[in-house]
Design an enzyme around this catalytic site. Structure first.
Site, PDB file in Angstrom:
ATOM      1  N   TYR A  25       0.633  -1.087  -0.113  1.00  8.95           N
ATOM      2  CA  TYR A  25       0.070   0.342  -0.370  1.00  8.95           C
ATOM      3  C   TYR A  25       0.143   1.402  -0.341  1.00  8.95           C
ATOM      4  CZ  TYR A  25      -3.869  -3.114   0.979  1.00  8.95           C
ATOM      5  OH  TYR A  25      -4.445  -4.384   1.208  1.00  8.95           O
ATOM      6  N   ASP A  89     -25.642  -2.960  -1.489  1.00  4.56           N
ATOM      7  CA  ASP A  89     -27.394  -2.904  -1.333  1.00  4.56           C
ATOM      8  C   ASP A  89     -27.753  -0.778  -1.369  1.00  4.56           C
ATOM      9  OD1 ASP A  89     -28.008  -4.978  -1.614  1.00  4.56           O
ATOM     10  OD2 ASP A  89     -28.771  -5.864  -0.212  1.00  4.56           O
ATOM     11  N   HIS A 102      -9.039   1.354  -5.703  1.00  4.67           N
ATOM     12  CA  HIS A 102      -8.075   0.638  -4.752  1.00  4.67           C
ATOM     13  C   HIS A 102      -6.804   0.701  -5.271  1.00  4.67           C
ATOM     14  CE1 HIS A 102     -10.987  -2.367  -3.310  1.00  4.67           C
ATOM     15  NE2 HIS A 102     -11.834  -2.263  -4.730  1.00  4.67           N
ATOM     16  N   LEU A 103      -6.016   0.498  -4.012  1.00  5.99           N
ATOM     17  CA  LEU A 103      -4.561   1.244  -4.060  1.00  5.99           C
ATOM     18  C   LEU A 103      -4.107   0.089  -4.343  1.00  5.99           C
ATOM     19  CD1 LEU A 103      -4.307   2.546  -0.668  1.00  5.99           C
ATOM     20  CD2 LEU A 103      -3.972   3.753  -2.156  1.00  5.99           C
TER      21      LEU A 103
HETATM   22  C1  DQA Z   1      -7.540  -3.064  -0.685  1.00 10.26           C
HETATM   23  C2  DQA Z   1      -7.956  -3.865  -1.176  1.00 10.26           C
HETATM   24  C3  DQA Z   1      -8.378  -4.905  -0.912  1.00 10.26           C
HETATM   25  O1  DQA Z   1      -8.856  -6.012  -1.101  1.00 10.26           O
HETATM   26  C4  DQA Z   1      -8.016  -4.565   1.020  1.00 10.26           C
HETATM   27  O2  DQA Z   1      -8.524  -5.847   1.645  1.00 10.26           O
HETATM   28  C5  DQA Z   1      -8.065  -3.223   1.404  1.00 10.26           C
HETATM   29  C6  DQA Z   1      -7.490  -2.449   0.388  1.00 10.26           C
HETATM   30  C7  DQA Z   1      -6.624  -1.632  -1.750  1.00 10.26           C
HETATM   31  O3  DQA Z   1      -7.491  -0.345  -1.436  1.00 10.26           O
HETATM   32  O4  DQA Z   1      -5.758  -1.840  -2.956  1.00 10.26           O
HETATM   33  O5  DQA Z   1      -7.939  -3.097   2.416  1.00 10.26           O
HETATM   34  O6  DQA Z   1      -9.564  -2.108  -0.818  1.00 10.26           O
END
Ligand code: DQA
Length: 156
Positions: A25, A89, A102-103
């Protein structure tokens, strides 16, 4: 032109950014991520709100509360992406377009991260670009809203 109003929602564990699995991350904190998103929002003339919670129910409450003053969402639902029917939902229920971000490149990771319950109901999805995923998502959503909303017509 009236300013667009966009809310950025960060799901569980994203407050740990910068300390959490940095090889995946990165080292940027949630504060610096938000600062970059705020800077772009200024440039795009978007009114921005950001929200983070580790609790699914709090996120659902937030969506419901903010929907009346928001044109759309940028959502990183973190782990809830892969599990939460309730969040899907809720996002459909508040009837506001959202972009999923997503990162990390979730498709290149464990198989349980490959499925997203949110993607089929999102306007678009951006993943794998770190903080840039949020910035690209914000640009994409702003452009989508400008294309689809009548001038001056905020949704009720
Ligand atoms: C995430 C990817 C997800 O699978 C993971 O549970 C995260 C971060 C991302 O930003 O890459 O907590 O959402």
């Amino acid at each position: 032109m009236e300013r667009l109003r966009i809310s950025v929602v960060h799901g569980p564990n994203l407050r740990l950014l910068g300390r959490r699995e940095v090889e995946i991350y990165g080292t940027a904190s949630l504060e610096s991520l938000n600062a970059a998103v705020w800077e772009l929002a200024e440039e795009l003339e978007v009114e921005l709100e950001t929200f983070q919670s580790n609790h699914e129910g709090e996120i659902l409450d937030y969506l419901e509360q903010v929907a009346g003053r928001t044109d759309g969402f940028v959502v990183n639902a973190a782990g809830l992406t892969h599990t939460s029917v309730a969040l899907r939902d809720g996002l459909v229920g508040v009837n506001r377009p959202f972009v999923e971000v997503h990162l990390s490149n979730t498709s290149a990771r464990e198989s349980f991260r490959h499925a997203s319950l949110l993607s089929p109901v999102a306007v678009g999805v951006v993943y794998g670009f770190g903080i840039q995923s949020y910035l690209l998502g914000l640009r994409g959503l702003a452009s989508h809203l400008r294309d689809t909303m009548r001038p001056g017509a905020h949704q009720d």
